[in-house]
Enzyme design. Structure first.
Site, PDB file in Angstrom:
ATOM      1  N   ASP A  36     -14.235  -7.957  -1.525  1.00 50.95           N
ATOM      2  CA  ASP A  36     -13.869  -6.589  -1.153  1.00 50.95           C
ATOM      3  C   ASP A  36     -12.943  -6.067  -2.250  1.00 50.95           C
ATOM      4  O   ASP A  36     -11.759  -6.401  -2.297  1.00 50.95           O
ATOM      5  CB  ASP A  36     -13.191  -6.600   0.230  1.00 50.95           C
ATOM      6  CG  ASP A  36     -12.787  -5.191   0.677  1.00 50.95           C
ATOM      7  OD1 ASP A  36     -12.807  -4.266  -0.158  1.00 50.95           O
ATOM      8  OD2 ASP A  36     -12.450  -5.042   1.858  1.00 50.95           O
ATOM      9  N   TYR A  80      -2.205   6.610  12.296  1.00 52.29           N
ATOM     10  CA  TYR A  80      -1.119   5.618  12.307  1.00 52.29           C
ATOM     11  C   TYR A  80       0.245   6.274  12.452  1.00 52.29           C
ATOM     12  O   TYR A  80       1.148   6.019  11.657  1.00 52.29           O
ATOM     13  CB  TYR A  80      -1.141   4.809  11.005  1.00 52.29           C
ATOM     14  CG  TYR A  80      -2.344   3.909  10.881  1.00 52.29           C
ATOM     15  CD1 TYR A  80      -2.526   2.857  11.774  1.00 52.29           C
ATOM     16  CD2 TYR A  80      -3.291   4.105   9.886  1.00 52.29           C
ATOM     17  CE1 TYR A  80      -3.625   2.038  11.676  1.00 52.29           C
ATOM     18  CE2 TYR A  80      -4.401   3.280   9.789  1.00 52.29           C
ATOM     19  CZ  TYR A  80      -4.556   2.244  10.680  1.00 52.29           C
ATOM     20  OH  TYR A  80      -5.648   1.421  10.580  1.00 52.29           O
ATOM     21  N   LYS A  84     -12.146   3.109  -3.001  1.00 53.33           N
ATOM     22  CA  LYS A  84     -10.958   3.948  -3.232  1.00 53.33           C
ATOM     23  C   LYS A  84     -10.914   4.730  -4.560  1.00 53.33           C
ATOM     24  O   LYS A  84     -10.878   5.945  -4.551  1.00 53.33           O
ATOM     25  CB  LYS A  84      -9.705   3.114  -3.046  1.00 53.33           C
ATOM     26  CG  LYS A  84      -9.493   2.805  -1.556  1.00 53.33           C
ATOM     27  CD  LYS A  84      -8.133   2.294  -1.265  1.00 53.33           C
ATOM     28  CE  LYS A  84      -7.815   2.370   0.210  1.00 53.33           C
ATOM     29  NZ  LYS A  84      -8.214   1.186   0.989  1.00 53.33           N
ATOM     30  N   TYR A  90      -7.264  -7.318   4.805  1.00 53.56           N
ATOM     31  CA  TYR A  90      -7.569  -6.039   5.453  1.00 53.56           C
ATOM     32  C   TYR A  90      -8.906  -5.553   4.909  1.00 53.56           C
ATOM     33  O   TYR A  90      -9.100  -5.504   3.692  1.00 53.56           O
ATOM     34  CB  TYR A  90      -6.480  -4.998   5.164  1.00 53.56           C
ATOM     35  CG  TYR A  90      -6.846  -3.622   5.686  1.00 53.56           C
ATOM     36  CD1 TYR A  90      -6.608  -3.277   7.021  1.00 53.56           C
ATOM     37  CD2 TYR A  90      -7.475  -2.691   4.871  1.00 53.56           C
ATOM     38  CE1 TYR A  90      -6.986  -2.040   7.515  1.00 53.56           C
ATOM     39  CE2 TYR A  90      -7.861  -1.446   5.357  1.00 53.56           C
ATOM     40  CZ  TYR A  90      -7.612  -1.131   6.683  1.00 53.56           C
ATOM     41  OH  TYR A  90      -8.000   0.097   7.156  1.00 53.56           O
TER      42      TYR A  90
HETATM   43  C1  LIG Z   1      -8.856   0.818   2.197  1.00 56.04           C
HETATM   44  C2  LIG Z   1      -9.587  -0.448   2.289  1.00 56.04           C
HETATM   45  C3  LIG Z   1     -10.724  -0.574   3.118  1.00 56.04           C
HETATM   46  C4  LIG Z   1     -11.210   0.538   4.004  1.00 56.04           C
HETATM   47  O1  LIG Z   1     -11.644   1.655   3.296  1.00 56.04           O
HETATM   48  P1  LIG Z   1     -11.723   3.069   4.041  1.00 56.04           P
HETATM   49  O2  LIG Z   1     -12.291   3.972   3.015  1.00 56.04           O
HETATM   50  O3  LIG Z   1     -10.327   3.427   4.441  1.00 56.04           O
HETATM   51  O4  LIG Z   1     -12.611   2.893   5.214  1.00 56.04           O
HETATM   52  C5  LIG Z   1     -11.392  -1.784   3.118  1.00 56.04           C
HETATM   53  N1  LIG Z   1     -10.983  -2.814   2.353  1.00 56.04           N
HETATM   54  C6  LIG Z   1      -9.920  -2.721   1.552  1.00 56.04           C
HETATM   55  C7  LIG Z   1      -9.541  -3.886   0.702  1.00 56.04           C
HETATM   56  C8  LIG Z   1      -9.158  -1.546   1.503  1.00 56.04           C
HETATM   57  O5  LIG Z   1      -8.071  -1.471   0.738  1.00 56.04           O
END
Ligand SMILES: *Cc1c(COP(=O)(O)O)cnc(C)c1O
Length: 421
Positions: free
Chosen positions: A236, A14, A265, A142
């Site tokens: 998510d 990015y 994360k 996202y």
């Molecule tokens: C960061 C993130 C992802 C993607 O995870 P990566 O490890 O970067 O592939 C998916 N969903 C959410 C809510 C995120 O914050």
């Protein structure tokens, strides 16, 4: 001849490498700080993309990884089991009070989302509804950078616009926040239910899409519609899970019961790449039969990496000790009181706080690069998302370090206001 600056061979994420300044070089980390190669200390306001929940270089996570390293850093997971993976799965399941019972381990958040999508499509087939192959996601959401995960992101978001048409079309709808939007949402789902395998949402805070908040009722409405139409409800929790909002999983605050959950994360406390997709026993049972074709068709090479699993067990032990957990309320209160002054600066359109996430939204993104370098001059590591300046620090951050972050935002935004208005 390339006009890119800064590094001869690396390709940075990015980043317009011709235009942007040479990136600073990180040398080491300690506590909640990143040290650059000239020994400049930056207090980290965003915990390395929200991962380093326990601060950097935590001795307990080190110890867990070191012990595993001496035994077996990695072994393929096809046809073999190992203790760190089993221990991790057991710990993850226990965080859901048994509501979810199966854990599929992978190596990144995006992949854990793709796996949830595959699970939902296979479940629909097993339920005799093979036309259900699409997903509903929400504006502002996202879910990752790989193609299928990207298809779930808000198409209006600049990150992925180049690829429209190159990935499957999904339905991206406004979040059902009130009676009117809920009525529209229900109507839409009723009309399209025979195409939809799953609905995915980031509970309470849509993070990378701009730190946008919603309330429990939106999640409850989504759950209700999922149940009415036999659609899998996917949360998510890659960003908001693991105590960022004070509860081990954010969806528990809304008292909803998802079918699938993704996490990554903060899972290893920011030390190793690892992700997990959690499923209910009901979902899992659709994959159990005497027919090989009903098995889940996924298996990344580095899935369930033993070092990653050991790190995650170490990280979950730290969460279980609850010291950081109690810290979330204190961080939240401090963010609320210290960021409030930013409302006074011209160009600030909103200040909001949820859990250990503090947000100052600006009127535009014109000063993104200026802001990023000004924050470094102030001795803090803060990377605004376009027009959104935010803090999502380690949950172990001290009040003094947090105050350094909030006052840097105050100083820099005051200066922005003076320069512009
Ligand atoms: C960061 C993130 C992802 C993607 O995870 P990566 O490890 O970067 O592939 C998916 N969903 C959410 C809510 C995120 O914050």
């Amino acid at each position: 001849m390339s006009a890119a600056k800064g590094t001869p061979h690396l390709w940075l994420p990015y980043c317009q490498m011709q235009k942007e300044g040479v990136p600073r070089r990180a040398k080491r980390t300690q506590g909640t700080s990143i040290f650059l190669d000239d020994d400049t200390e930056l207090v980290d306001g965003i915990a390395s993309w929200w991962t380093a929940a326990h601060g950097y270089n935590h001795p307990a996570i080190y110890k867990a990884v070191q012990e595993q390293l001496l035994k077996m850093p990695h072994v393929m997971f096809g046809g073999l089991l190992h203790d760190p993976a089993e221990r991790l799965a057991e710990r993850l399941v226990s965080t859901t009070n048994g509501q979810m019972s199966r854990v599929f381990l992978s190596e990144s958040g995006s992949v854990s989302v793709e796996i949830a999508m595959k699970m939902a499509v296979q479940v629909a087939q097993r339920r005799g509804m093979p036309s259900r192959k699409r997903f509903i996601s929400f504006e502002g959401g996202y879910h990752g950078d790989t193609f299928a995960a990207m298809s779930l992101c808000d198409p209006a978001d600049g990150m992925h616009t180049h690829f429209s048409g190159a990935y499957a079309e999904q339905y991206c709808l406004p979040l059902p926040r009130d009676e009117e939007t809920f009525a529209k949402f229900s109507k839409f789902v009723a009309l399209h239910s025979n195409e939809v395998a799953g609905i995915i949402v980031e509970p309470f805070v849509q993070c990378a899409g701009g730190m946008l908040f919603h309330e429990a009722d939106a999640l409850q409405r989504i759950e209700k519609v999922c149940r009415e139409h036999q659609i899998l409800f996917i949360v998510d929790e890659i960003a908001v899970g693991l105590y960022r909002l004070g509860s081990v999983w954010a969806h528990q605050i809304a008292q909803v019961e998802p079918d699938l959950l993704t996490t990554s994360k903060a899972l290893t406390g920011g030390t190793m790449p690892l992700a997990a997709t959690l499923a209910t026993e009901e979902v899992f049972e659709y994959f159990c039969s005497d027919d090989d074709r009903h098995a889940l068709m996924h298996g990344p090479t580095f899935m369930a990496n033993a070092l990653g699993c050991a790190a995650a067990c170490g990280s979950l032990d730290l969460f279980a000790a609850r010291k950081v957990v109690d810290n979330v309320d204190a961080i939240s209160a401090q963010l609320l009181s210290e960021l409030a002054v930013c409302r006074l600066h011209a160009g600030v359109v909103d200040v909001r706080v949820k859990g250990a996430i503090g947000v100052v939204e600006l009127d535009n993104k014109d000063d993104l690069h200026w802001l990023r370098s000004r924050f470094i001059e102030e001795g803090v590591w803060i990377r605004p998302l376009e027009n959104v300046v935010y803090l999502m620090p380690s949950l172990t951050i001290t009040p003094v370090a947090l105050q350094k972050l909030t006052s840097a935002i105050d100083v820099v935004l005051k200066e922005r206001a003076r320069n512009k208005y």
